[in-house]
Design an enzyme around this catalytic site. Structure first.
Site, PDB file in Angstrom:
ATOM      1  N   HIS A  79     -13.454 -12.403  -0.146  1.00  0.00           N
ATOM      2  CA  HIS A  79     -12.803 -11.829   1.031  1.00  0.00           C
ATOM      3  C   HIS A  79     -12.931 -10.295   1.049  1.00  0.00           C
ATOM      4  O   HIS A  79     -13.118  -9.657   0.010  1.00  0.00           O
ATOM      5  CB  HIS A  79     -11.312 -12.211   1.046  1.00  0.00           C
ATOM      6  CG  HIS A  79     -10.568 -11.693  -0.155  1.00  0.00           C
ATOM      7  ND1 HIS A  79     -10.081 -10.409  -0.219  1.00  0.00           N
ATOM      8  CD2 HIS A  79     -10.264 -12.275  -1.330  1.00  0.00           C
ATOM      9  CE1 HIS A  79      -9.497 -10.219  -1.390  1.00  0.00           C
ATOM     10  NE2 HIS A  79      -9.597 -11.340  -2.096  1.00  0.00           N
ATOM     11  N   LYS A 105      -1.607  -2.464 -10.933  1.00  0.00           N
ATOM     12  CA  LYS A 105      -2.551  -2.673 -12.042  1.00  0.00           C
ATOM     13  C   LYS A 105      -2.553  -1.493 -13.004  1.00  0.00           C
ATOM     14  O   LYS A 105      -2.601  -1.675 -14.222  1.00  0.00           O
ATOM     15  CB  LYS A 105      -3.962  -2.943 -11.494  1.00  0.00           C
ATOM     16  CG  LYS A 105      -4.043  -4.311 -10.820  1.00  0.00           C
ATOM     17  CD  LYS A 105      -5.393  -4.618 -10.201  1.00  0.00           C
ATOM     18  CE  LYS A 105      -5.287  -5.970  -9.483  1.00  0.00           C
ATOM     19  NZ  LYS A 105      -6.427  -6.357  -8.697  1.00  0.00           N
ATOM     20  N   ARG A 118      -6.487 -14.176   3.625  1.00  0.00           N
ATOM     21  CA  ARG A 118      -7.538 -13.153   3.485  1.00  0.00           C
ATOM     22  C   ARG A 118      -8.928 -13.789   3.438  1.00  0.00           C
ATOM     23  O   ARG A 118      -9.901 -13.223   3.943  1.00  0.00           O
ATOM     24  CB  ARG A 118      -7.269 -12.245   2.273  1.00  0.00           C
ATOM     25  CG  ARG A 118      -7.127 -12.925   0.915  1.00  0.00           C
ATOM     26  CD  ARG A 118      -6.526 -11.931  -0.074  1.00  0.00           C
ATOM     27  NE  ARG A 118      -6.446 -12.374  -1.474  1.00  0.00           N
ATOM     28  CZ  ARG A 118      -5.447 -13.057  -1.998  1.00  0.00           C
ATOM     29  NH1 ARG A 118      -4.437 -13.445  -1.247  1.00  0.00           N
ATOM     30  NH2 ARG A 118      -5.449 -13.357  -3.299  1.00  0.00           N
ATOM     31  N   THR A 153      -2.565  -9.644  -7.034  1.00  0.00           N
ATOM     32  CA  THR A 153      -2.278 -10.450  -5.843  1.00  0.00           C
ATOM     33  C   THR A 153      -2.178 -11.940  -6.149  1.00  0.00           C
ATOM     34  O   THR A 153      -1.224 -12.606  -5.753  1.00  0.00           O
ATOM     35  CB  THR A 153      -3.371 -10.220  -4.772  1.00  0.00           C
ATOM     36  OG1 THR A 153      -3.610  -8.819  -4.678  1.00  0.00           O
ATOM     37  CG2 THR A 153      -2.951 -10.760  -3.432  1.00  0.00           C
ATOM     38  N   GLU A 160     -11.408  -6.381   1.708  1.00  0.00           N
ATOM     39  CA  GLU A 160     -10.261  -5.717   1.067  1.00  0.00           C
ATOM     40  C   GLU A 160      -8.930  -6.170   1.699  1.00  0.00           C
ATOM     41  O   GLU A 160      -8.794  -6.217   2.921  1.00  0.00           O
ATOM     42  CB  GLU A 160     -10.389  -4.202   1.223  1.00  0.00           C
ATOM     43  CG  GLU A 160      -9.259  -3.451   0.531  1.00  0.00           C
ATOM     44  CD  GLU A 160      -9.172  -2.000   0.980  1.00  0.00           C
ATOM     45  OE1 GLU A 160      -9.480  -1.106   0.166  1.00  0.00           O
ATOM     46  OE2 GLU A 160      -8.794  -1.751   2.155  1.00  0.00           O
ATOM     47  N   GLU A 211      -7.230 -17.864  -5.131  1.00  0.00           N
ATOM     48  CA  GLU A 211      -7.327 -16.927  -6.256  1.00  0.00           C
ATOM     49  C   GLU A 211      -6.568 -17.516  -7.449  1.00  0.00           C
ATOM     50  O   GLU A 211      -5.668 -18.358  -7.261  1.00  0.00           O
ATOM     51  CB  GLU A 211      -6.721 -15.578  -5.825  1.00  0.00           C
ATOM     52  CG  GLU A 211      -6.777 -14.465  -6.862  1.00  0.00           C
ATOM     53  CD  GLU A 211      -8.175 -14.225  -7.420  1.00  0.00           C
ATOM     54  OE1 GLU A 211      -8.676 -15.094  -8.183  1.00  0.00           O
ATOM     55  OE2 GLU A 211      -8.751 -13.168  -7.131  1.00  0.00           O
ATOM     56  N   MET A 251      -3.834 -17.970 -10.163  1.00  0.00           N
ATOM     57  CA  MET A 251      -2.418 -17.644 -10.049  1.00  0.00           C
ATOM     58  C   MET A 251      -2.126 -16.635 -11.166  1.00  0.00           C
ATOM     59  O   MET A 251      -2.352 -16.929 -12.336  1.00  0.00           O
ATOM     60  CB  MET A 251      -1.602 -18.934 -10.214  1.00  0.00           C
ATOM     61  CG  MET A 251      -0.199 -18.840  -9.670  1.00  0.00           C
ATOM     62  SD  MET A 251       0.881 -18.107 -10.863  1.00  0.00           S
ATOM     63  CE  MET A 251       1.115 -19.489 -11.976  1.00  0.00           C
ATOM     64  N   ARG A 304      -9.999 -10.354 -17.285  1.00  0.00           N
ATOM     65  CA  ARG A 304     -11.405 -10.764 -17.320  1.00  0.00           C
ATOM     66  C   ARG A 304     -11.774 -11.780 -18.394  1.00  0.00           C
ATOM     67  O   ARG A 304     -12.870 -12.317 -18.366  1.00  0.00           O
ATOM     68  CB  ARG A 304     -12.317  -9.529 -17.454  1.00  0.00           C
ATOM     69  CG  ARG A 304     -12.336  -8.658 -16.214  1.00  0.00           C
ATOM     70  CD  ARG A 304     -12.962  -9.381 -15.028  1.00  0.00           C
ATOM     71  NE  ARG A 304     -12.774  -8.634 -13.783  1.00  0.00           N
ATOM     72  CZ  ARG A 304     -11.810  -8.883 -12.894  1.00  0.00           C
ATOM     73  NH1 ARG A 304     -10.927  -9.863 -13.107  1.00  0.00           N
ATOM     74  NH2 ARG A 304     -11.704  -8.190 -11.775  1.00  0.00           N
ATOM     75  N   LEU A 353      -4.507  -5.858   1.817  1.00  0.00           N
ATOM     76  CA  LEU A 353      -3.516  -4.769   1.740  1.00  0.00           C
ATOM     77  C   LEU A 353      -3.060  -4.512   0.307  1.00  0.00           C
ATOM     78  O   LEU A 353      -2.659  -3.404  -0.037  1.00  0.00           O
ATOM     79  CB  LEU A 353      -2.323  -5.106   2.636  1.00  0.00           C
ATOM     80  CG  LEU A 353      -2.606  -4.880   4.128  1.00  0.00           C
ATOM     81  CD1 LEU A 353      -1.705  -5.716   5.004  1.00  0.00           C
ATOM     82  CD2 LEU A 353      -2.475  -3.400   4.486  1.00  0.00           C
TER      83      LEU A 353
HETATM   84  O1  LIG Z   1      -5.165  -9.209  -7.981  1.00  0.00           O
HETATM   85  C1  LIG Z   1      -5.915 -10.214  -7.899  1.00  0.00           C
HETATM   86  O2  LIG Z   1      -5.542 -11.293  -7.437  1.00  0.00           O
HETATM   87  C2  LIG Z   1      -7.333 -10.095  -8.397  1.00  0.00           C
HETATM   88  C3  LIG Z   1      -8.309  -9.887  -7.276  1.00  0.00           C
HETATM   89  O3  LIG Z   1      -7.982  -8.819  -6.461  1.00  0.00           O
HETATM   90  O4  LIG Z   1      -7.401  -9.025  -9.268  1.00  0.00           O
HETATM   91  P1  LIG Z   1      -8.374  -8.913 -10.514  1.00  0.00           P
HETATM   92  O5  LIG Z   1      -9.558  -8.173 -10.059  1.00  0.00           O
HETATM   93  O6  LIG Z   1      -7.577  -8.182 -11.499  1.00  0.00           O
HETATM   94  O7  LIG Z   1      -8.689 -10.302 -11.015  1.00  0.00           O
END
Ligand SMILES: O=C(O)[C@@H](CO)OP(=O)(O)O
Length: 340
Positions: free
Chosen positions: A95, A209, A144, A107, A97, A198, A200, A226, A99
Site C-alpha cells: 500500500h 518506532k 490502506r 501500525t 504511505e 499486516e 499483528m 525484521r 497516516l
Molecule cells: O508498522 C507496521 O505495521 C509495519 C509497516 O509499516 O512496520 P515495519 O516496517 O516496522 O514492519
C-alpha cells in the site's frame, strides 16, 4: 461428475508439465456440481519424490462465488495469447504511505488510511501497471491496501471496474448480484482477505518506532521488526504472519494462475515479505534484508508451474524491457489499438 472433473484436472496438470517440476507448487481447482476438486503438488521434501495430494471436497459457497462475477475472459485477445503461452501475471503492491507511516508509528492490524502522498503513490503505481492484465484482485481487509488497489486501477488502460465481493452472508451475496453477463465481463472481482493483513504488531501498535528503539535498544527493535521467528511482545513474528498469508496464497490465489488468470495483490510490508519469501525461496536469513517500499508494484510471471520475478515495471510511461514478456507486449499492443 467429480471423477470426470478430477481426470480433467490431472490431464491439465500433465499438459502444463507440472508433474515434472523439481521445485515449486502446482495446483488446480475445478468446481463441478457442487464439488470442489483441488489437486496440489506440495513444495516440500515429498515434492521431490513426486508426492501428489488430491483433495476432493464439498464446495463452500464462498469459494465458488469468488469466481462467479468474473468476466468470461475468453472473449478478449489477452486470453487468446495466454492460451498460447500459458503464462499469467502476478502484481504485488505494498500500500501507499499511511497516516501512521507518516507519523512513524507501528501500525500492524490497526486500520489506518492513506495520506495524500499515499494516494499519489497508489495512482503512480497504477500508471506503472496500466498495461499489465488484471483478472482478479486480492487485498487485505485493511483500508490502506484496498484504497491502493482501487486507486491503482483507476489508471488501468483496460478500464474494467473493480468490484468488491461480499460473501460475508447469503444476503450480502444476493444483494450484490450483477444481473448482466456483459457488465460482469467488464468487472474485476476484488476479494478481501484478513489473512493478507499486516502482521499483528502486538503491544507495539500505536508506539513511535524511534521512541521504541530509544527505549528497548535499536538492535532489539530491529529484531522485532525484521527477524523471521522472533515476535514483538504479544504480536506475530514474520513466521506466524507467513503461516496465514502464504497458506492463503497457496490455497486461494495459486489456483487462479493455473486457470490462466492474472492477479494483483495489494497488501502490506510483512504479509508481502512472507509471500515473496515463498515465491523467491528466500531463507529466514535472506528475508531479514528484504525491504519493500510503499506503492512500488512488483511483477512475477507464472509459467509452467513456476513464478519468475520480472522486476518492477520501470516507469509510468515505459514498459521496462525486463518486465515485458511477449504475451504482455502483445496485450499492450492490443490495448493501444483498442483504446487509442
Ligand atoms: O508498522 C507496521 O505495521 C509495519 C509497516 O509499516 O512496520 P515495519 O516496517 O516496522 O514492519
Amino acid at each position: 461428475m467429480a471423477t470426470t472433473a478430477l481426470h480433467q484436472a490431472i490431464g491439465t496438470l500433465y499438459s502444463h508439465g507440472c508433474f515434472h517440476q523439481e521445485h515449486g507448487t502446482a495446483s488446480l481447482r475445478l468446481v463441478s456440481n457442487g464439488f470442489r476438486v483441488d489437486i496440489r503438488l506440495l513444495r516440500c521434501e515429498s515434492y521431490q519424490s513426486r508426492k501428489r495430494n488430491l483433495v476432493v471436497s464439498q464446495a463452500s459457497t464462498s469459494q465458488t462465488s469468488v469466481s462467479n462475477p468474473v468476466s468470461s475472459p475468453s472473449k478478449n485477445a489477452t486470453t487468446e495469447s495466454r492460451k498460447k503461452s500459458n503464462e499469467a501475471a502476478l502484481i504485488l503492491i505494498r500500500h501507499g504511505e499511511s497516516l501512521w507511516n507518516e507519523k512513524n508509528l507501528f501500525t500492524g492490524c490497526v486500520d489506518v488510511p492513506l495520506t495524500q502522498k499515499g494516494v499519489e503513490e497508489a495512482i503512480e503505481a497504477g500508471k506503472r501497471i496500466s498495461y499489465i492484465p488484471v483478472d482478479m484482485i486480492y487485498t487485505s481487509a485493511l483500508i490502506r491496501a484496498q484504497m491502493t488497489a482501487m486507486l491503482a486501477m483507476t489508471q488501468h488502460r483496460r478500464k474494467k471496474v473493480p468490484i468488491v465481493m461480499h460473501d460475508e452472508s447469503e444476503q450480502a451475496k444476493s444483494w450484490s448480484r450483477i444481473h448482466s453477463e456483459e457488465t460482469k465481463r467488464q468487472c474485476i472481482p476484488v476479494v478481501t482477505a484478513w489473512q493478507l493483513n499486516e502482521r499483528m504488531y502486538g503491544e507495539l501498535q500505536g508506539l513511535n518506532k524511534q521512541e521504541t528503539a530509544d527505549r528497548y535498544g535499536k538492535e532489539k527493535v530491529h529484531e522485532w521488526r525484521r527477524s523471521y521467528d522472533i515476535p514483538p511482545p504479544n504480536g506475530e513474528s514474520l513466521e506466524m504472519c507467513a503461516e496465514r498469508a502464504v497458506a492463503y496464497f497457496k490455497e486461494h490465489i495459486e489456483p487462479q494462475f493455473v486457470a490462466g488468470k492474472n492477479v494483483m495483490i495489494a497488501a502490506h510490508g510483512n504479509s508481502l515479505r512472507s509471500i515473496i519469501m515463498y515465491l523467491d525461496k528466500l531463507t529466514s536469513q535472506e528475508v531479514i534484508s528484504l525491504e519493500l517500499s510503499t506503492g512500488i508494484p512488483m511483477l512475477y510471471i507464472f509459467k509452467e508451474g513456476k513464478f519468475v520475478r520480472r522486476g518492477s515495471p520501470a516507469g509510468p510511461s515505459e514498459a521496462g524491457v525486463y518486465a515485458y514478456t511477449k504475451t504482455l507486449a502483445l496485450y499492450r499492443q492490443k490495448l493501444d489499438e483498442k483504446y487509442q
